[in-house]
Motif scaffolding. Structure first.
Motif, short mmCIF file in Angstrom:
data_model
loop_
_atom_site.label_atom_id
_atom_site.label_comp_id
_atom_site.label_asym_id
_atom_site.label_seq_id
_atom_site.Cartn_x
_atom_site.Cartn_y
_atom_site.Cartn_z
N GLN A 153 -48.79 -19.55 53.85
CA GLN A 153 -48.52 -19.51 55.29
C GLN A 153 -48.78 -20.85 55.94
OE1 GLN A 153 -49.61 -15.90 57.45
NE2 GLN A 153 -50.72 -17.16 58.91
N ALA A 154 -49.87 -21.50 55.56
CA ALA A 154 -50.20 -22.80 56.14
C ALA A 154 -49.18 -23.86 55.71
CB ALA A 154 -51.61 -23.22 55.72
N ALA A 155 -48.74 -23.78 54.46
CA ALA A 155 -47.80 -24.78 53.96
C ALA A 155 -46.41 -24.63 54.56
CB ALA A 155 -47.73 -24.69 52.43
N LEU A 156 -45.98 -23.39 54.74
CA LEU A 156 -44.62 -23.15 55.22
C LEU A 156 -44.55 -22.84 56.71
CD1 LEU A 156 -43.21 -20.97 52.28
CD2 LEU A 156 -43.11 -23.45 52.59
N ASP A 157 -45.70 -22.67 57.35
CA ASP A 157 -45.76 -22.37 58.78
C ASP A 157 -44.99 -21.10 59.11
OD1 ASP A 157 -46.58 -22.78 61.39
OD2 ASP A 157 -44.85 -24.02 61.91
N ILE A 158 -45.30 -20.03 58.37
CA ILE A 158 -44.66 -18.74 58.61
C ILE A 158 -45.73 -17.68 58.79
CG2 ILE A 158 -42.50 -19.24 57.41
CD1 ILE A 158 -43.62 -17.84 54.97
N SER A 159 -45.34 -16.58 59.42
CA SER A 159 -46.27 -15.50 59.71
C SER A 159 -45.97 -14.30 58.82
CB SER A 159 -46.14 -15.08 61.19
OG SER A 159 -46.65 -13.80 61.42
N LEU A 160 -47.00 -13.73 58.21
CA LEU A 160 -46.80 -12.53 57.40
C LEU A 160 -46.30 -11.38 58.25
CD1 LEU A 160 -47.00 -10.97 54.78
CD2 LEU A 160 -49.44 -10.60 55.23
N THR A 161 -46.80 -11.26 59.46
CA THR A 161 -46.34 -10.20 60.36
C THR A 161 -44.84 -10.32 60.60
OG1 THR A 161 -48.50 -10.13 61.43
CG2 THR A 161 -46.66 -9.13 62.62
N ALA A 162 -44.37 -11.56 60.80
CA ALA A 162 -42.93 -11.77 61.02
C ALA A 162 -42.14 -11.49 59.75
CB ALA A 162 -42.68 -13.20 61.49
N VAL A 163 -42.65 -11.93 58.61
CA VAL A 163 -41.96 -11.69 57.34
C VAL A 163 -41.84 -10.20 57.07
CG1 VAL A 163 -42.12 -11.97 54.83
CG2 VAL A 163 -42.63 -13.90 56.34
N ALA A 164 -42.86 -9.43 57.43
CA ALA A 164 -42.86 -8.00 57.16
C ALA A 164 -41.79 -7.26 57.96
CB ALA A 164 -44.24 -7.40 57.45
N THR A 165 -41.31 -7.85 59.04
CA THR A 165 -40.26 -7.20 59.83
C THR A 165 -38.88 -7.39 59.22
OG1 THR A 165 -39.85 -9.13 61.25
CG2 THR A 165 -41.59 -7.60 61.94
N LEU A 166 -38.76 -8.29 58.26
CA LEU A 166 -37.46 -8.57 57.66
C LEU A 166 -37.14 -7.53 56.59
CD1 LEU A 166 -37.78 -12.44 57.22
CD2 LEU A 166 -36.82 -11.17 59.15
N THR A 167 -35.98 -6.92 56.70
CA THR A 167 -35.51 -5.92 55.74
C THR A 167 -34.12 -6.34 55.29
OG1 THR A 167 -34.43 -4.54 57.42
CG2 THR A 167 -36.78 -4.13 57.00
N PRO A 168 -33.56 -5.69 54.28
CA PRO A 168 -32.20 -6.04 53.84
C PRO A 168 -31.16 -5.97 54.96
CG PRO A 168 -33.26 -4.71 52.18
CD PRO A 168 -34.20 -4.73 53.35
N GLY A 169 -31.43 -5.17 56.00
CA GLY A 169 -30.47 -5.08 57.11
C GLY A 169 -30.78 -6.00 58.27
N THR A 170 -31.73 -6.93 58.08
CA THR A 170 -32.14 -7.82 59.16
C THR A 170 -31.27 -9.08 59.17
OG1 THR A 170 -34.42 -7.05 59.04
CG2 THR A 170 -34.04 -9.18 60.11
N VAL A 171 -30.88 -9.51 60.38
CA VAL A 171 -30.18 -10.78 60.57
C VAL A 171 -31.09 -11.70 61.35
CG1 VAL A 171 -28.19 -11.92 61.63
CG2 VAL A 171 -27.91 -9.67 60.57
N VAL A 172 -31.34 -12.87 60.83
CA VAL A 172 -32.20 -13.84 61.51
C VAL A 172 -31.31 -14.78 62.33
CG1 VAL A 172 -33.88 -15.69 61.22
CG2 VAL A 172 -33.90 -13.73 59.66
N ALA A 173 -31.65 -14.95 63.60
CA ALA A 173 -30.84 -15.78 64.48
C ALA A 173 -31.75 -16.60 65.39
CB ALA A 173 -29.91 -14.91 65.33
N ARG A 174 -31.20 -17.68 65.91
CA ARG A 174 -31.91 -18.50 66.88
C ARG A 174 -31.43 -18.08 68.29
NH1 ARG A 174 -34.42 -23.35 66.32
NH2 ARG A 174 -33.46 -23.65 64.28
#
Length: 236
Positions: free
Chosen positions: A75-96
């Motif tokens: 998490q520290a190396a990639l600057d990502i959140s486990l809570t956010a990662v856990a919301t991603l499913t095969p049907g998830t689309v990530v957008a800005r």
């Protein structure tokens, strides 16, 4: 057994263990709505084994797991959140988001109501929608409840993002309401369509069940009952 029925994923297993919500096999099965003695529990076991093999969790006592510091380093190396990662499913689309990351909302409302700001519709909101939402134990707000001096669309974006369900009145074919329906659908929020005239529902959305109501004492009594039933279904 817990009734949350989370999507089964390695990220969710790791999150539950890390936060000490569920630290053994039976408790983890409960979080995913799985019978520990049933066949589907093998998939929970497989996720536990995989996380152990990759060094993300470890068995600290018989049948009890804890997260290692491996994820913290990732998490520290990639600057990502486990809570956010856990919301991603095969049907998830990530957008800005075009309007940016939503602001923190200290008092989010369960239900966002999108409807034209017309005097003829004000009683529908004040006397019926609010009463129906209150009756099912949810909080509710309409767009004009929280507009600020900032961009109106950003206020709407924030409100829809933090809501659990959207009620949209298509009466009069208001373009702002249609836009807000689109925003809600992109965010994956359930949308309850209501209207006084079925012809006002956009053609592309007529395959979705909507509540057509008649603004009469009897008609609004039926409307409130249908809205309450639909809201209960939408949030479960």
């Amino acid at each position: 057994m817990n009734s949350r029925n989370l999507p089964l994923s390695g990220a969710n297993v790791l999150l539950l263990v890390r936060d000490r919500i569920a630290t053994d096999f039976s408790a983890l099965c409960g979080e995913f709505g799985v019978d520990p003695d049933g066949y589907p529990s093998m998939y929970v076991r497989a996720k536990i084994t995989q996380l152990e093999r990759e060094g993300l969790i470890a068995e600290v006592s018989e049948g009890r797991y804890e997260a290692t510091d491996a994820w913290a380093r990732i998490q520290a190396a990639l600057d990502i959140s486990l809570t956010a990662v856990a919301t991603l499913t095969p049907g998830t689309v990530v957008a800005r988001p075009y309007f940016g990351v939503p602001d923190a909302n200290p008092e989010p409302h369960d239900v966002f109501v999108a409807m034209p700001f017309r005097e003829s519709l004000r009683p529908v909101w004040e006397d019926h929608i609010r009463r129906a939402v209150d009756a099912v134990g949810l909080t509710v707000a309409r767009a004009d409840d929280f507009f600020t001096a900032d961009s109106v669309i950003r206020d709407v974006w924030n409100a829809i993002f933090h809501s659990r369900v959207v009620v949209a009145d298509c009466t009069g074919r208001n373009p702002n309401v249609f836009y807000e329906i689109g925003v809600a659908h992109v965010l994956g929020r359930p949308v309850v369509l209501i209207t006084q005239d079925g012809e006002d529902v956009p053609f592309d959305l007529r395959h979705i069940r909507y509540i057509e109501y008649e603004y009469t004492p009897r008609g609004m009594e039926i409307f409130e009952a249908r809205l309450m039933e639909t809201l209960r279904t939408a949030i479960t």
